[in-house]
Design an enzyme around this catalytic site. Structure first.
Site, PDB file in Angstrom:
ATOM      1  N   HIS A  19      -1.390  -1.319  -4.129  1.00  0.00           N
ATOM      2  CA  HIS A  19      -2.662  -0.974  -3.485  1.00  0.00           C
ATOM      3  C   HIS A  19      -2.686   0.541  -3.279  1.00  0.00           C
ATOM      4  O   HIS A  19      -1.784   1.113  -2.669  1.00  0.00           O
ATOM      5  CB  HIS A  19      -2.738  -1.721  -2.156  1.00  0.00           C
ATOM      6  CG  HIS A  19      -4.037  -1.570  -1.433  1.00  0.00           C
ATOM      7  ND1 HIS A  19      -5.155  -2.321  -1.730  1.00  0.00           N
ATOM      8  CD2 HIS A  19      -4.392  -0.769  -0.396  1.00  0.00           C
ATOM      9  CE1 HIS A  19      -6.136  -1.999  -0.907  1.00  0.00           C
ATOM     10  NE2 HIS A  19      -5.702  -1.057  -0.088  1.00  0.00           N
ATOM     11  N   MET A  45     -12.239   4.338  -0.475  1.00  0.00           N
ATOM     12  CA  MET A  45     -12.901   4.595   0.805  1.00  0.00           C
ATOM     13  C   MET A  45     -13.600   5.934   0.677  1.00  0.00           C
ATOM     14  O   MET A  45     -13.220   6.939   1.302  1.00  0.00           O
ATOM     15  CB  MET A  45     -11.855   4.589   1.933  1.00  0.00           C
ATOM     16  CG  MET A  45     -11.358   3.182   2.245  1.00  0.00           C
ATOM     17  SD  MET A  45      -9.825   3.169   3.182  1.00  0.00           S
ATOM     18  CE  MET A  45      -8.655   3.281   1.814  1.00  0.00           C
ATOM     19  N   ASP A 100      -4.791   3.625  -1.806  1.00  0.00           N
ATOM     20  CA  ASP A 100      -5.850   3.954  -0.854  1.00  0.00           C
ATOM     21  C   ASP A 100      -6.403   5.348  -1.115  1.00  0.00           C
ATOM     22  O   ASP A 100      -5.715   6.346  -0.917  1.00  0.00           O
ATOM     23  CB  ASP A 100      -5.301   3.876   0.577  1.00  0.00           C
ATOM     24  CG  ASP A 100      -5.123   2.436   1.030  1.00  0.00           C
ATOM     25  OD1 ASP A 100      -6.109   1.674   0.962  1.00  0.00           O
ATOM     26  OD2 ASP A 100      -3.995   2.061   1.413  1.00  0.00           O
ATOM     27  N   ASP A 136      -6.526  -6.343   4.678  1.00  0.00           N
ATOM     28  CA  ASP A 136      -5.925  -5.011   4.596  1.00  0.00           C
ATOM     29  C   ASP A 136      -5.957  -4.368   5.972  1.00  0.00           C
ATOM     30  O   ASP A 136      -7.031  -4.116   6.517  1.00  0.00           O
ATOM     31  CB  ASP A 136      -6.740  -4.187   3.584  1.00  0.00           C
ATOM     32  CG  ASP A 136      -6.207  -2.780   3.392  1.00  0.00           C
ATOM     33  OD1 ASP A 136      -5.104  -2.480   3.894  1.00  0.00           O
ATOM     34  OD2 ASP A 136      -6.895  -1.995   2.724  1.00  0.00           O
ATOM     35  N   GLY A 137      -4.762  -4.113   6.498  1.00  0.00           N
ATOM     36  CA  GLY A 137      -4.659  -3.403   7.760  1.00  0.00           C
ATOM     37  C   GLY A 137      -3.889  -4.193   8.801  1.00  0.00           C
ATOM     38  O   GLY A 137      -4.256  -5.311   9.138  1.00  0.00           O
ATOM     39  N   MET A 192      -9.161   8.121  -0.138  1.00  0.00           N
ATOM     40  CA  MET A 192     -10.022   8.510   0.991  1.00  0.00           C
ATOM     41  C   MET A 192     -10.565   9.911   0.747  1.00  0.00           C
ATOM     42  O   MET A 192      -9.843  10.781   0.252  1.00  0.00           O
ATOM     43  CB  MET A 192      -9.210   8.497   2.289  1.00  0.00           C
ATOM     44  CG  MET A 192      -8.491   7.178   2.558  1.00  0.00           C
ATOM     45  SD  MET A 192      -7.726   7.178   4.187  1.00  0.00           S
ATOM     46  CE  MET A 192      -6.757   5.656   4.086  1.00  0.00           C
ATOM     47  N   SER A 199       0.855  -1.195   0.000  1.00  0.00           N
ATOM     48  CA  SER A 199       0.000   0.000   0.000  1.00  0.00           C
ATOM     49  C   SER A 199       0.883   1.234   0.000  1.00  0.00           C
ATOM     50  O   SER A 199       1.649   1.464   0.940  1.00  0.00           O
ATOM     51  CB  SER A 199      -0.885   0.014   1.241  1.00  0.00           C
ATOM     52  OG  SER A 199      -1.426   1.308   1.412  1.00  0.00           O
ATOM     53  N   SER A 205       2.644   0.074   6.191  1.00  0.00           N
ATOM     54  CA  SER A 205       3.744   0.466   7.078  1.00  0.00           C
ATOM     55  C   SER A 205       4.772  -0.653   7.239  1.00  0.00           C
ATOM     56  O   SER A 205       5.966  -0.374   7.378  1.00  0.00           O
ATOM     57  CB  SER A 205       3.201   0.909   8.437  1.00  0.00           C
ATOM     58  OG  SER A 205       2.302  -0.037   8.956  1.00  0.00           O
ATOM     59  N   MET A 214     -11.428  -5.775   5.606  1.00  0.00           N
ATOM     60  CA  MET A 214     -10.581  -4.869   6.384  1.00  0.00           C
ATOM     61  C   MET A 214     -10.236  -5.492   7.731  1.00  0.00           C
ATOM     62  O   MET A 214     -11.118  -6.024   8.421  1.00  0.00           O
ATOM     63  CB  MET A 214     -11.302  -3.533   6.647  1.00  0.00           C
ATOM     64  CG  MET A 214     -11.572  -2.671   5.433  1.00  0.00           C
ATOM     65  SD  MET A 214     -10.087  -2.135   4.572  1.00  0.00           S
ATOM     66  CE  MET A 214      -9.222  -1.228   5.864  1.00  0.00           C
ATOM     67  N   HIS A 265      -8.426   1.088  -3.811  1.00  0.00           N
ATOM     68  CA  HIS A 265      -9.344   0.862  -2.686  1.00  0.00           C
ATOM     69  C   HIS A 265     -10.051   2.180  -2.404  1.00  0.00           C
ATOM     70  O   HIS A 265      -9.450   3.105  -1.855  1.00  0.00           O
ATOM     71  CB  HIS A 265      -8.522   0.378  -1.483  1.00  0.00           C
ATOM     72  CG  HIS A 265      -9.308   0.176  -0.244  1.00  0.00           C
ATOM     73  ND1 HIS A 265      -8.714  -0.055   0.984  1.00  0.00           N
ATOM     74  CD2 HIS A 265     -10.644   0.133  -0.015  1.00  0.00           C
ATOM     75  CE1 HIS A 265      -9.646  -0.212   1.905  1.00  0.00           C
ATOM     76  NE2 HIS A 265     -10.835  -0.093   1.328  1.00  0.00           N
TER      77      HIS A 265
END
Ligand code: DX5
Ligand code: ZN
Length: 218
Positions: free
Chosen positions: A32, A67, A34, A173-174, A36, A8, A196, A135, A65
């Site tokens: 990936h 969101m 993200d 994911d996460g 938002m 990500s 991360s 998630m 993804h």
């Protein structure tokens, strides 16, 4: 399916995205992305212009993804920017129409599910998606702790897919790192998003390799 890894870019240095992609390209099955909107989740990130820049830089599959509250308004822009697949959240509603729209646009169809959303809510769509994203943190931020309590739902999804002979990617994911990738793989996940744990590592490619190996061992 052998485990696949989706770094990500949320945890990469946005001022040096191209270099970050190059660091992981050899170990990444996809990137990936993200997205938002500050409404569906309390954070703002990136949109189609960044996807277009990534598209010019890499041939890696771009897994977006979304969101966001109103994905229908933006799917075409993501397709035009070069997204390969988009995942919309089941919680935003209108899932049947969104799936149809993604198919019509030629996008791979992903359905994303928040930790609190139960199996019954997404079960009707299992045979219509290319990717199911479960998630394992609350959507919105990188660097959160993996939620073990989502594992029964991953297992439930895996069993249902197997029973029905369906083969969408089962993505988690996460909070994914070496240890938690093994836990999620044991529950049936086969596609691992990590932000991360990869971009926060001294050697991102090695981190991705280790996560894949840990998932493969489970
Ligand atoms: C969170 C995002 C994740 C995030 C994961 O809302 O959907 O993709 O980047 O980050 P880590 O791997 O740091 O938990
Ligand atoms: Zn994500």
């Amino acid at each position: 399916m052998p485990p696949r890894i989706a770094p990500s870019i949320l945890s990469a240095d946005f001022a040096a995205l191209g270099a970050a992609v190059d660091q992981v390209a050899g170990e990444a099955d996809m990137l990936h992305v993200d997205v938002m909107d500050g409404h569906f989740v309390p954070n703002l990130t990136i949109g189609p212009p960044v996807v277009a820049s990534l598209r010019r830089h890499t041939s890696l599959y771009l897994d977006c993804h979304l969101m966001i509250d109103e994905p229908a308004r933006y799917l075409e822009a993501f397709r035009d920017a070069g997204a390969d697949g988009c995942s919309v959240h089941v919680e935003v509603g209108g899932t049947a129409n969104l799936i149809r729209q993604m198919r019509d646009l030629g996008l791979d169809v992903g359905l994303a599910v928040n930790p609190e959303t139960s199996f019954d809510v997404f079960e009707p769509w299992l045979d219509q998606v290319d990717l199911l994203l479960l998630m394992t943190v609350h959507a919105g931020f990188g660097g959160q702790a993996f939620m073990d309590e989502v594992m029964p739902k991953v297992r439930q999804a895996r069993d249902a897919l197997d029973r029905q002979g369906l083969r969408p990617a089962l993505q988690v994911d996460g909070g994914i790192g070496e240890k938690t990738a093994g836990v999620a793989a044991a529950a049936g996940a086969d596609l691992f998003v990590a932000g991360s744990a990869i971009f926060g590592a001294a050697d991102p490619a090695d981190a991705a390799r280790r996560i894949r190996a840990a998932a493969a061992r489970s």
